[in-house]
Design a protein around this motif. Structure first.
Motif, PDB file in Angstrom:
ATOM      1  N   UNK A  86      11.657   3.054  -8.928  1.00 56.45           N
ATOM      2  CA  UNK A  86      12.823   2.518  -9.630  1.00 56.45           C
ATOM      3  C   UNK A  86      12.510   2.448 -11.128  1.00 56.45           C
ATOM      4  N   UNK A  87      13.390   3.033 -11.921  1.00 53.64           N
ATOM      5  CA  UNK A  87      13.120   3.134 -13.352  1.00 53.64           C
ATOM      6  C   UNK A  87      14.409   3.061 -14.156  1.00 53.64           C
ATOM      7  N   UNK A  97       4.995  11.104  -1.204  1.00 54.08           N
ATOM      8  CA  UNK A  97       6.351  11.556  -1.489  1.00 54.08           C
ATOM      9  C   UNK A  97       7.009  10.554  -2.428  1.00 54.08           C
ATOM     10  N   UNK A  98       7.591  11.035  -3.503  1.00 51.69           N
ATOM     11  CA  UNK A  98       8.240  10.150  -4.477  1.00 51.69           C
ATOM     12  C   UNK A  98       9.746  10.325  -4.402  1.00 51.69           C
ATOM     13  N   UNK A  99      10.430   9.210  -4.339  1.00 54.88           N
ATOM     14  CA  UNK A  99      11.889   9.225  -4.490  1.00 54.88           C
ATOM     15  C   UNK A  99      12.185   8.665  -5.876  1.00 54.88           C
ATOM     16  N   UNK A 100      12.695   9.514  -6.755  1.00 51.71           N
ATOM     17  CA  UNK A 100      12.974   9.130  -8.142  1.00 51.71           C
ATOM     18  C   UNK A 100      14.334   8.433  -8.173  1.00 51.71           C
ATOM     19  N   UNK A 101      14.340   7.148  -8.562  1.00 48.36           N
ATOM     20  CA  UNK A 101      15.536   6.339  -8.401  1.00 48.36           C
ATOM     21  C   UNK A 101      15.919   5.589  -9.676  1.00 48.36           C
ATOM     22  N   UNK A 102      16.487   6.294 -10.656  1.00 47.69           N
ATOM     23  CA  UNK A 102      17.021   5.586 -11.825  1.00 47.69           C
ATOM     24  C   UNK A 102      18.060   4.561 -11.385  1.00 47.69           C
ATOM     25  N   UNK A 103      18.044   3.403 -12.040  1.00 44.40           N
ATOM     26  CA  UNK A 103      18.935   2.309 -11.650  1.00 44.40           C
ATOM     27  C   UNK A 103      19.561   1.706 -12.897  1.00 44.40           C
ATOM     28  N   UNK A 104      20.580   0.897 -12.666  1.00 44.86           N
ATOM     29  CA  UNK A 104      21.306   0.247 -13.756  1.00 44.86           C
ATOM     30  C   UNK A 104      20.863  -1.215 -13.843  1.00 44.86           C
ATOM     31  N   UNK A 105      19.925  -1.504 -14.756  1.00 41.41           N
ATOM     32  CA  UNK A 105      19.432  -2.879 -14.895  1.00 41.41           C
ATOM     33  C   UNK A 105      20.518  -3.818 -15.399  1.00 41.41           C
ATOM     34  N   UNK A 149      10.691  18.345 -10.882  1.00 46.75           N
ATOM     35  CA  UNK A 149      11.484  18.526 -12.102  1.00 46.75           C
ATOM     36  C   UNK A 149      12.069  17.199 -12.571  1.00 46.75           C
ATOM     37  N   UNK A 150      12.485  16.362 -11.619  1.00 43.88           N
ATOM     38  CA  UNK A 150      13.030  15.050 -11.984  1.00 43.88           C
ATOM     39  C   UNK A 150      11.967  14.200 -12.661  1.00 43.88           C
ATOM     40  N   UNK A 151      10.747  14.258 -12.152  1.00 39.60           N
ATOM     41  CA  UNK A 151       9.655  13.512 -12.780  1.00 39.60           C
ATOM     42  C   UNK A 151       9.341  14.064 -14.165  1.00 39.60           C
ATOM     43  N   UNK A 152       9.417  15.374 -14.316  1.00 38.06           N
ATOM     44  CA  UNK A 152       9.148  15.996 -15.617  1.00 38.06           C
ATOM     45  C   UNK A 152      10.195  15.596 -16.649  1.00 38.06           C
ATOM     46  N   UNK A 153      11.454  15.627 -16.279  1.00 31.40           N
ATOM     47  CA  UNK A 153      12.509  15.281 -17.239  1.00 31.40           C
ATOM     48  C   UNK A 153      12.484  13.785 -17.538  1.00 31.40           C
ATOM     49  N   UNK A 154      12.070  12.981 -16.562  1.00 32.24           N
ATOM     50  CA  UNK A 154      11.910  11.543 -16.809  1.00 32.24           C
ATOM     51  C   UNK A 154      10.873  11.314 -17.899  1.00 32.24           C
ATOM     52  N   UNK A 155       9.737  11.985 -17.774  1.00 31.25           N
ATOM     53  CA  UNK A 155       8.707  11.848 -18.795  1.00 31.25           C
ATOM     54  C   UNK A 155       9.191  12.301 -20.160  1.00 31.25           C
ATOM     55  N   UNK A 156       9.964  13.376 -20.178  1.00 30.35           N
ATOM     56  CA  UNK A 156      10.484  13.901 -21.439  1.00 30.35           C
ATOM     57  C   UNK A 156      11.458  12.926 -22.093  1.00 30.35           C
ATOM     58  N   UNK A 157      12.299  12.323 -21.287  1.00 34.39           N
ATOM     59  CA  UNK A 157      13.279  11.354 -21.802  1.00 34.39           C
ATOM     60  C   UNK A 157      12.567  10.121 -22.368  1.00 34.39           C
ATOM     61  N   UNK A 158      11.595   9.619 -21.637  1.00 33.43           N
ATOM     62  CA  UNK A 158      10.861   8.435 -22.090  1.00 33.43           C
ATOM     63  C   UNK A 158      10.143   8.708 -23.409  1.00 33.43           C
ATOM     64  N   UNK A 159       9.511   9.867 -23.499  1.00 33.35           N
ATOM     65  CA  UNK A 159       8.816  10.233 -24.733  1.00 33.35           C
ATOM     66  C   UNK A 159       9.800  10.427 -25.882  1.00 33.35           C
TER      67      UNK A 159
END
Length: 199
Positions: free
Chosen positions: A8-9, A33-41, A108-118
């Motif tokens: 959750x991120x 196994x990772x489930x990439x789960x963007x959420x609305x804080x 790819x989802x993990x890669x774009x997550x890292x790119x967005x955070x950076x």
């Protein structure tokens, strides 16, 4: 048998930025196994006692800056304490991550997550801007159609579902990692995550 991690991120979180690459490596090393789960804080804070940064007490806001500087130095990760585009609306980037996950898969989802955070915390880019998100897709050789997909009801439904799942799991902050029903909150809990994955 490999374990599944619900990750959750929120894409504008400095703490998620600090932990992301370490988490990706930990999960990879464990064969998890990772489930990439963007959420609305913004929907989670009101029911969990959390406050947006601007509404927190001055001493809490001041100490946050101290901790950010400490972790940046300790982890050797560059970070602008006062990024040009922060606070920033995280929904567009969160939904782009979901779209990439749906179209290209977890790695790819993990890669774009890292790119967005950076982009937020190191490169001084506006992750609420469509042109910024399109450039990140291009940089990582991901389909430009993901940007259009991110604005569909299907992606919004998954975003809402992730947020509800976070609530159900008692998540109250980012990043949070849930493994076999056990939650680990914060990038400074990744050693515990690694240990859990070895059990």
């Amino acid at each position: 048998m490999s374990k599944t991690i619900d990750y959750y991120l929120v894409p504008q979180s400095p703490w998620t930025y600090f932990g992301h690459q370490r988490f990706v490596q930990i999960a990879k090393d464990a064969g998890a196994t990772v489930r990439v789960m963007p959420m609305d804080l913004g929907k989670i804070f009101p029911i969990s006692g959390g406050l947006p940064l601007g509404k927190r007490a001055p001493q809490r806001q001041a100490y946050r800056l101290v901790e950010l500087a400490r972790f940046s130095k300790s982890l050797n990760l560059p970070l602008n304490l006062h990024p040009k585009f922060f606070p920033v609306q995280g929904d567009p980037a969160a939904k782009l991550i979901i779209a990439v996950d749906m179209h290209h898969g977890t790695d790819a989802a993990l890669a774009i997550t890292g790119a967005v955070l950076s982009a937020v915390w190191h490169e001084e880019h506006d992750i609420a801007d469509a042109a910024t998100l399109a450039a990140l897709l291009s940089k990582h050789q991901l389909d430009a159609a993901c940007l259009k997909l991110s604005n569909t009801p299907e992606v919004q439904s998954r975003y809402d579902s992730n947020t509800q799942s976070a609530m159900d799991a008692q998540v109250f902050g980012a990043p949070s990692f849930v493994i076999e029903g056990e939650m680990f909150w914060g990038q400074d809990r990744l050693d515990f995550v690694a240990h859990k994955l070895k059990l």
